[in-house]
Design a protein around this motif. Structure first.
Motif, PDB file in Angstrom:
ATOM      1  N   LEU A   1      37.830  31.324  42.471  1.00 36.60           N
ATOM      2  CA  LEU A   1      38.075  30.889  41.093  1.00 36.60           C
ATOM      3  C   LEU A   1      36.760  30.737  40.329  1.00 36.60           C
ATOM      4  CD1 LEU A   1      40.238  30.007  39.031  1.00 36.60           C
ATOM      5  CD2 LEU A   1      39.926  27.660  39.848  1.00 36.60           C
ATOM      6  N   THR A   2      35.735  30.222  40.980  1.00 36.97           N
ATOM      7  CA  THR A   2      34.429  30.084  40.331  1.00 36.97           C
ATOM      8  C   THR A   2      33.872  31.447  39.934  1.00 36.97           C
ATOM      9  OG1 THR A   2      33.932  28.050  41.549  1.00 36.97           O
ATOM     10  CG2 THR A   2      32.069  29.257  40.623  1.00 36.97           C
ATOM     11  N   ALA A   3      33.976  32.401  40.838  1.00 31.33           N
ATOM     12  CA  ALA A   3      33.482  33.755  40.540  1.00 31.33           C
ATOM     13  C   ALA A   3      34.241  34.370  39.364  1.00 31.33           C
ATOM     14  CB  ALA A   3      33.626  34.639  41.780  1.00 31.33           C
ATOM     15  N   ILE A   4      35.540  34.112  39.308  1.00 37.14           N
ATOM     16  CA  ILE A   4      36.348  34.666  38.218  1.00 37.14           C
ATOM     17  C   ILE A   4      35.944  34.049  36.885  1.00 37.14           C
ATOM     18  CG2 ILE A   4      38.685  34.794  37.266  1.00 37.14           C
ATOM     19  CD1 ILE A   4      39.683  34.901  40.215  1.00 37.14           C
ATOM     20  N   THR A   5      35.815  32.722  36.843  1.00 41.35           N
ATOM     21  CA  THR A   5      35.484  32.054  35.575  1.00 41.35           C
ATOM     22  C   THR A   5      34.092  32.449  35.080  1.00 41.35           C
ATOM     23  OG1 THR A   5      34.671  30.090  36.751  1.00 41.35           O
ATOM     24  CG2 THR A   5      36.971  30.085  36.049  1.00 41.35           C
ATOM     25  N   GLU A   6      33.204  32.849  36.000  1.00 40.45           N
ATOM     26  CA  GLU A   6      31.866  33.300  35.609  1.00 40.45           C
ATOM     27  C   GLU A   6      31.822  34.801  35.366  1.00 40.45           C
ATOM     28  OE1 GLU A   6      29.225  31.882  38.647  1.00 40.45           O
ATOM     29  OE2 GLU A   6      29.422  29.778  38.005  1.00 40.45           O
ATOM     30  N   ASN A   7      32.997  35.438  35.374  1.00 40.88           N
ATOM     31  CA  ASN A   7      33.141  36.866  35.077  1.00 40.88           C
ATOM     32  C   ASN A   7      32.398  37.737  36.098  1.00 40.88           C
ATOM     33  OD1 ASN A   7      34.398  38.839  33.574  1.00 40.88           O
ATOM     34  ND2 ASN A   7      32.746  39.014  32.053  1.00 40.88           N
ATOM     35  N   ARG A   8      32.432  37.299  37.358  1.00 41.77           N
ATOM     36  CA  ARG A   8      31.786  38.052  38.427  1.00 41.77           C
ATOM     37  C   ARG A   8      32.781  38.815  39.292  1.00 41.77           C
ATOM     38  NH1 ARG A   8      29.953  34.950  42.056  1.00 41.77           N
ATOM     39  NH2 ARG A   8      30.296  32.823  41.302  1.00 41.77           N
ATOM     40  N   ASP A   9      34.029  38.837  38.889  1.00 41.91           N
ATOM     41  CA  ASP A   9      35.065  39.527  39.666  1.00 41.91           C
ATOM     42  C   ASP A   9      35.821  40.476  38.744  1.00 41.91           C
ATOM     43  OD1 ASP A   9      37.352  40.290  41.158  1.00 41.91           O
ATOM     44  OD2 ASP A   9      37.157  38.484  42.394  1.00 41.91           O
ATOM     45  N   PRO A  10      35.519  41.777  38.818  1.00 43.03           N
ATOM     46  CA  PRO A  10      36.140  42.732  37.883  1.00 43.03           C
ATOM     47  C   PRO A  10      37.661  42.807  37.982  1.00 43.03           C
ATOM     48  CG  PRO A  10      34.907  43.866  39.631  1.00 43.03           C
ATOM     49  CD  PRO A  10      34.556  42.423  39.721  1.00 43.03           C
ATOM     50  N   LYS A  11      38.223  42.410  39.125  1.00 44.97           N
ATOM     51  CA  LYS A  11      39.680  42.475  39.290  1.00 44.97           C
ATOM     52  C   LYS A  11      40.396  41.552  38.312  1.00 44.97           C
ATOM     53  CE  LYS A  11      43.319  41.648  42.748  1.00 44.97           C
ATOM     54  NZ  LYS A  11      44.054  42.916  42.538  1.00 44.97           N
ATOM     55  N   TYR A  12      39.721  40.475  37.919  1.00 48.54           N
ATOM     56  CA  TYR A  12      40.360  39.467  37.058  1.00 48.54           C
ATOM     57  C   TYR A  12      39.677  39.356  35.693  1.00 48.54           C
ATOM     58  CZ  TYR A  12      42.286  38.003  41.583  1.00 48.54           C
ATOM     59  OH  TYR A  12      42.901  37.965  42.809  1.00 48.54           O
ATOM     60  N   GLN A  13      39.074  40.435  35.250  1.00 42.99           N
ATOM     61  CA  GLN A  13      38.355  40.370  33.978  1.00 42.99           C
ATOM     62  C   GLN A  13      39.258  40.027  32.800  1.00 42.99           C
ATOM     63  OE1 GLN A  13      36.093  44.056  33.632  1.00 42.99           O
ATOM     64  NE2 GLN A  13      34.208  42.931  34.013  1.00 42.99           N
ATOM     65  N   ASP A  14      40.539  40.370  32.907  1.00 39.33           N
ATOM     66  CA  ASP A  14      41.446  40.065  31.790  1.00 39.33           C
ATOM     67  C   ASP A  14      41.750  38.581  31.691  1.00 39.33           C
ATOM     68  OD1 ASP A  14      42.894  40.159  34.182  1.00 39.33           O
ATOM     69  OD2 ASP A  14      44.749  40.827  33.208  1.00 39.33           O
ATOM     70  N   TRP A  15      41.322  37.779  32.652  1.00 38.34           N
ATOM     71  CA  TRP A  15      41.479  36.332  32.583  1.00 38.34           C
ATOM     72  C   TRP A  15      40.322  35.666  31.821  1.00 38.34           C
ATOM     73  CZ3 TRP A  15      43.238  34.244  38.068  1.00 38.34           C
ATOM     74  CH2 TRP A  15      44.566  34.640  38.292  1.00 38.34           C
ATOM     75  N   VAL A  16      39.278  36.415  31.573  1.00 35.75           N
ATOM     76  CA  VAL A  16      38.085  35.848  30.966  1.00 35.75           C
ATOM     77  C   VAL A  16      37.899  36.438  29.572  1.00 35.75           C
ATOM     78  CG1 VAL A  16      35.597  35.488  31.212  1.00 35.75           C
ATOM     79  CG2 VAL A  16      37.039  35.585  33.254  1.00 35.75           C
ATOM     80  N   PHE A  17      37.828  35.565  28.579  1.00 37.13           N
ATOM     81  CA  PHE A  17      37.689  36.003  27.180  1.00 37.13           C
ATOM     82  C   PHE A  17      36.244  35.785  26.743  1.00 37.13           C
ATOM     83  CE2 PHE A  17      37.947  35.889  22.630  1.00 37.13           C
ATOM     84  CZ  PHE A  17      38.961  36.792  22.308  1.00 37.13           C
TER      85      PHE A  17
END
Length: 303
Positions: free
Chosen positions: A283-299
């Motif tokens: 979750l931390t990696a996603i919120t910091e936009n470090r996981d391309p799989k979940y980029q649509d979760w980060v605005f």
């Protein structure tokens, strides 16, 4: 001491935070006829001219739906544009939390939702860890989670949080960090402002929507990430005794993120939390936009 962001959105304009003031006769203050959202943002670690908001679209949609319970038509795209402008005007320098709020702004005294003025404001504050990342202790609250037949629990209605407040204070004043509320059927529902998860035999178990829980956005994120990692997820009613026998227990929420539980009542849980830690790191990696799989979760918001 809270470090509030300097600019608020109030009465259809951006004003200094200190000038965004309500009358003591405001209807929502007396009757709890408001609904709120809460979302986190950070300065982009890879780009100092950009900010990142986590699941902005989901938060705006949920607040728009919550507003409907107040008979208030507030489109999600309007909320989103205001929040984007809010971030651009404030340009926070550290991790922050945004609180948008819809409410009955009239000065009348009759408890009602018809023929009454509504409004919308936004403010924010700097926010690091809401709960200790090392873990928290929880007690089973003597207060019960409300039922959807008496309150619209699919919305974040401000008046509903009296129960959360009672439960949280009861927990803290009796030596715990957080409260766990049962529902009217005696099953585990949620914490004072977070969803709850149990890990047993490598599987994640969490109360479903039929257990009078809030439809948490972080909860939804955790379930999606877990399934993508190949971890079995079961949504069902959860007995109190399962908390004591769990391999791991953790809480989730926008403010709390993913917080492990160290102790429930007098039952100490294992300090080995492989699934909780795996989910938290992801979750931390996603919120910091470090996981391309979940980029649509980060605005991203460029300034």
């Amino acid at each position: 001491m809270h470090n509030f962001l300097p600019i608020a959105y109030f009465r259809n304009q951006f004003v200094p935070f200190g000038e965004a003031n309500l009358s003591i006769a405001t209807h929502a203050l007396h009757y709890g006829t408001g609904a709120f959202g809460g979302l986190r943002g950070i300065p982009d670690p890879q780009n100092d001219q950009q900010f990142l908001l986590f699941r902005l679209d989901a938060h705006c949609k949920r607040l728009s739906n919550s507003a409907k319970f107040l008979h208030y038509d507030l489109p999600a795209d309007k909320i989103q544009q205001i929040l984007v402008d809010f971030v651009k005007k404030n340009r926070p320098t550290t991790s922050f939390y945004i609180r948008p709020f819809v409410y009955t702004s009239d000065l009348g005294i009759a408890p009602r939702l018809h023929n009454i003025e509504k409004d919308f404001f936004v403010y924010g504050l700097e926010l690091g860890d809401y709960l200790s990342p090392e873990g928290v202790s929880c007690r089973i609250s003597s207060w019960y989670r409300q039922e959807d037949r008496s309150l619209p629990l699919r919305g974040k209605i401000s008046g509903a949080y009296i129960t959360s407040s009672l439960a949280k204070t009861e927990a803290v004043e009796s030596g715990f960090d957080e409260a766990i509320l049962m529902n009217s059927q005696g099953k585990v529902s949620e914490a004072s402002g977070m969803n709850i998860f149990v890990v047993r035999n490598g599987k994640i178990i969490t109360p479903g929507f039929d257990q009078d829980i809030l439809e948490g956005i972080t909860r939804d994120s955790v379930l999606t990430i877990a399934r993508d990692l190949g971890i079995e997820v079961i949504e069902r009613s959860l007995d109190k005794s399962e908390l004591f026998a769990a391999d791991e227990v953790f809480l989730s929420g926008t403010a709390a993120k993913i917080t492990p539980v160290q102790r429930v009542e007098n039952y100490h849980l294992s300090t080995e939390r492989p699934i909780t830690e795996k989910l938290r790191e992801k979750l931390t990696a996603i919120t910091e936009n470090r996981d391309p799989k979940y980029q649509d979760w980060v605005f991203p918001i460029a300034v």
